[in-house]
Design a protein around this motif. Structure first.
Motif, PDB file in Angstrom:
ATOM      1  N   UNK A   1     230.724  -5.795  -1.389  1.00 50.39           N
ATOM      2  CA  UNK A   1     230.260  -6.259  -0.087  1.00 50.39           C
ATOM      3  C   UNK A   1     230.415  -5.276   1.043  1.00 50.39           C
ATOM      4  N   UNK A   2     231.112  -4.170   0.844  1.00 51.06           N
ATOM      5  CA  UNK A   2     231.367  -3.242   1.936  1.00 51.06           C
ATOM      6  C   UNK A   2     230.223  -2.251   2.112  1.00 51.06           C
ATOM      7  N   UNK A   3     230.129  -1.685   3.305  1.00 47.14           N
ATOM      8  CA  UNK A   3     229.212  -0.577   3.577  1.00 47.14           C
ATOM      9  C   UNK A   3     230.055   0.670   3.763  1.00 47.14           C
ATOM     10  N   UNK A   4     229.868   1.647   2.893  1.00 50.88           N
ATOM     11  CA  UNK A   4     230.675   2.860   2.930  1.00 50.88           C
ATOM     12  C   UNK A   4     229.837   4.035   3.422  1.00 50.88           C
ATOM     13  N   UNK A   5     230.516   4.954   4.102  1.00 56.04           N
ATOM     14  CA  UNK A   5     229.875   6.178   4.584  1.00 56.04           C
ATOM     15  C   UNK A   5     230.184   7.363   3.674  1.00 56.04           C
ATOM     16  N   UNK A   6     230.557   7.065   2.445  1.00 50.80           N
ATOM     17  CA  UNK A   6     230.790   8.101   1.460  1.00 50.80           C
ATOM     18  C   UNK A   6     231.856   7.690   0.474  1.00 50.80           C
ATOM     19  N   UNK A   7     232.043   8.514  -0.554  1.00 51.21           N
ATOM     20  CA  UNK A   7     233.034   8.219  -1.584  1.00 51.21           C
ATOM     21  C   UNK A   7     233.488   9.503  -2.256  1.00 51.21           C
ATOM     22  N   UNK A   8     234.726   9.485  -2.681  1.00 48.37           N
ATOM     23  CA  UNK A   8     235.304  10.565  -3.493  1.00 48.37           C
ATOM     24  C   UNK A   8     235.864   9.900  -4.741  1.00 48.37           C
ATOM     25  N   UNK A   9     235.348  10.320  -5.916  1.00 49.50           N
ATOM     26  CA  UNK A   9     235.770   9.740  -7.190  1.00 49.50           C
ATOM     27  C   UNK A   9     236.438  10.826  -8.023  1.00 49.50           C
ATOM     28  N   UNK A  10     237.725  10.676  -8.236  1.00 48.54           N
ATOM     29  CA  UNK A  10     238.503  11.619  -9.035  1.00 48.54           C
ATOM     30  C   UNK A  10     238.440  11.205 -10.504  1.00 48.54           C
ATOM     31  N   UNK A  11     238.413  12.199 -11.408  1.00 47.66           N
ATOM     32  CA  UNK A  11     238.367  11.964 -12.853  1.00 47.66           C
ATOM     33  C   UNK A  11     237.239  10.987 -13.225  1.00 47.66           C
ATOM     34  N   UNK A  12     236.035  11.365 -12.852  1.00 48.11           N
ATOM     35  CA  UNK A  12     234.895  10.449 -12.923  1.00 48.11           C
ATOM     36  C   UNK A  12     234.555   9.994 -14.341  1.00 48.11           C
ATOM     37  N   UNK A  13     234.775  10.833 -15.362  1.00 55.01           N
ATOM     38  CA  UNK A  13     234.441  10.390 -16.723  1.00 55.01           C
ATOM     39  C   UNK A  13     235.325   9.249 -17.183  1.00 55.01           C
ATOM     40  N   UNK A  14     236.505   9.097 -16.571  1.00 59.74           N
ATOM     41  CA  UNK A  14     237.414   8.019 -16.946  1.00 59.74           C
ATOM     42  C   UNK A  14     237.121   6.734 -16.191  1.00 59.74           C
ATOM     43  N   UNK A  15     236.172   6.774 -15.280  1.00 56.65           N
ATOM     44  CA  UNK A  15     235.841   5.594 -14.489  1.00 56.65           C
ATOM     45  C   UNK A  15     235.051   4.587 -15.318  1.00 56.65           C
ATOM     46  N   UNK A  16     235.295   3.321 -15.061  1.00 54.52           N
ATOM     47  CA  UNK A  16     234.453   2.261 -15.617  1.00 54.52           C
ATOM     48  C   UNK A  16     233.051   2.421 -15.030  1.00 54.52           C
ATOM     49  N   UNK A  17     232.032   2.380 -15.880  1.00 57.98           N
ATOM     50  CA  UNK A  17     230.671   2.650 -15.409  1.00 57.98           C
ATOM     51  C   UNK A  17     230.223   1.641 -14.359  1.00 57.98           C
ATOM     52  N   UNK A  18     230.575   0.378 -14.526  1.00 55.78           N
ATOM     53  CA  UNK A  18     230.186  -0.633 -13.539  1.00 55.78           C
ATOM     54  C   UNK A  18     230.832  -0.361 -12.184  1.00 55.78           C
ATOM     55  N   UNK A  19     232.076   0.079 -12.196  1.00 56.98           N
ATOM     56  CA  UNK A  19     232.757   0.392 -10.941  1.00 56.98           C
ATOM     57  C   UNK A  19     232.097   1.599 -10.287  1.00 56.98           C
ATOM     58  N   UNK A  20     231.797   2.632 -11.093  1.00 58.48           N
ATOM     59  CA  UNK A  20     231.120   3.814 -10.567  1.00 58.48           C
ATOM     60  C   UNK A  20     229.787   3.426  -9.937  1.00 58.48           C
ATOM     61  N   UNK A  21     229.013   2.597 -10.627  1.00 57.76           N
ATOM     62  CA  UNK A  21     227.707   2.182 -10.107  1.00 57.76           C
ATOM     63  C   UNK A  21     227.853   1.376  -8.819  1.00 57.76           C
ATOM     64  N   UNK A  22     228.880   0.540  -8.757  1.00 58.54           N
ATOM     65  CA  UNK A  22     229.099  -0.256  -7.544  1.00 58.54           C
ATOM     66  C   UNK A  22     229.480   0.639  -6.361  1.00 58.54           C
ATOM     67  N   UNK A  23     230.312   1.653  -6.624  1.00 63.90           N
ATOM     68  CA  UNK A  23     230.651   2.603  -5.560  1.00 63.90           C
ATOM     69  C   UNK A  23     229.383   3.271  -5.032  1.00 63.90           C
TER      70      UNK A  23
END
Length: 408
Positions: free
Chosen positions: A122-144
């Motif tokens: 539900x949030x509106x973000x002005x950017x994101x930094x994702x560390x260790x991206x291959x270990x991220x859950x794909x749904x979480x990555x897509x939501x970010x």
């Protein structure tokens, strides 16, 4: 102070491009110790200032920015502590685990599981930094990615490589056009701040095959062939054992396939030895209890790290006063640990100790598929027990470990 004192040449090139050009996603990927995270940590600070400026044009006083890591531990170790030590930043967290910096509200989320969705929906973000991206859950990555809808929002990521069909590579890196998506590849040799002795030692102690291809050269390669390709009977099999200061055990349950108990000893130099054990098929739990008790009589009240898949067997062992803990069963990390010990000549096998081990060690193979890194479930029973024991011991799994011979 010139940039060359702070960054190596590849980092400087990427930093200048990041500041000069407009883009949507930047993925810095490749070898360990190449400077990817250091660069992204500094880009994160620059992106916060940029987010504040962009939000001001939108009339937003306090913009939000997403900071993603696989866990609280990696967030602290890889990002916050590094920035705090480098720049003296004092992060002050609110009750949600978020913080303000440069007038931007930074929302932290843990990308390692689907639970990470809760903090960003539900949030509106002005950017994101994702560390260790291959270990991220794909749904979480897509939501970010979907949440980054504020004006000029950009996403930065860093990661070590994985298998070549990983979603991050297929969906993003392979589609990098140098405009919307920029992908920057690193090898360990890019980091000119590392001395040659360190690089030589890193190469010498990294397991052969997939691990060295990914860890040193930053290549997205498939696992293939023998898993423990650095095993050499002339090196790793010994007739005589040194004085050992303690023992512990690993258990892989089995009936239709082999079950196994392994006994591992450790010397004062931290070298491990497979010193005893058993592998059998068609045996019920009473038989395994008797085996474990016989090992207790021989080696003391040692800890058994067991496969948690048969929780009733773990409970039975503990009911019989056999100290048993659910093993850390992380497959790839555990395999890499065992392979590294073989490569570093820190794991040895008493010659002839468990005949089944010598059947398995050369036949334990990676599965030939395109879906990821996975060993074949063949010739793995004694090796699984060995992995459970050593990897659990090294990672400190369990809290009620019994001591043997004082100090271990």
């Amino acid at each position: 102070m010139g940039l060359s004192k702070l960054y190596h040449a590849k980092q400087i090139s990427i930093l200048k491009r990041a500041l000069r050009e407009d883009w949507y996603m930047m993925i810095n990927h490749g070898a360990v110790r190449a400077g990817k995270t250091q660069l992204d940590n500094d880009l994160f600070l620059l992106e916060l200032r940029r987010a504040k400026k962009n939000a001001k044009h939108d009339g937003v006083e306090t913009p939000m920015y997403i900071l993603g890591a696989t866990s609280g531990g990696t967030l602290q170790t890889n990002i916050l502590r590094e920035l705090s030590d480098k720049y003296g930043i004092d992060f002050k967290f609110d009750k949600h685990g978020n913080f303000m910096l440069f007038g931007v509200y930074v929302v932290t989320t843990f990308t390692g599981s689907i639970a990470g969705l809760r903090s960003i929906r539900g949030m509106t973000a002005y950017g994101a930094y994702i560390n260790e991206a291959t270990l991220a859950n794909k749904e979480v990555f897509d939501e970010i990615r979907k949440r980054c809808s504020g004006s000029g929002a950009r996403i930065i990521c860093d990661t070590n490589p994985d298998h070549p069909n990983h979603w991050l590579k297929v969906d993003y890196i392979d589609k990098a056009d140098g405009k919307s998506i920029i992908a920057n590849h690193f090898t360990v040799f890019d980091n000119t701040f590392l001395n040659q002795r360190y690089i030589d030692n890193l190469i010498a102690t990294t397991p052969s095959g997939m691990f060295i291809e990914r860890g040193i050269y930053g290549r997205w390669v498939s696992s293939a062939g023998a898993i423990y390709s650095d095993y050499d009977k002339a090196i790793h099999e010994v007739d005589e054992l040194p004085e050992l200061v303690g023992y512990f055990a690993g258990v892989d349950w089995g009936f239709d396939h082999y079950g196994s108990i392994v006994i591992v000893g450790v010397d004062c130099n931290g070298h491990y030895y497979l010193v005893d054990g058993v592998a059998e098929k068609g045996c019920y739990i009473d038989w395994w209890v008797d085996c474990a008790k016989s090992f207790q009589k021989k080696y003391g009240n040692i800890t058994f790290y067991a496969d948690s898949a048969r929780h009733e067997h773990v409970e039975r062992f503990n009911d019989e006063k056999i100290v048993t803990i659910n093993a850390n069963k992380s497959v790839i990390a555990g395999i890499e640990t065992i392979a590294k010990l073989f490569k570093e000549r820190k794991l040895f096998i008493k010659r002839g100790v468990i005949p089944r081990f010598f059947d398995e060690i050369y036949q334990y193979q990676w599965k030939s598929n395109s879906s990821g890194d996975e060993p074949l479930k063949e010739f793995d029973d004694v090796l699984d027990a060995l992995r459970y024991a050593i990897y659990s011991r090294i990672t400190g799994t369990g809290s009620h470990i019994k001591l043997f011979k004082g100090g271990f």
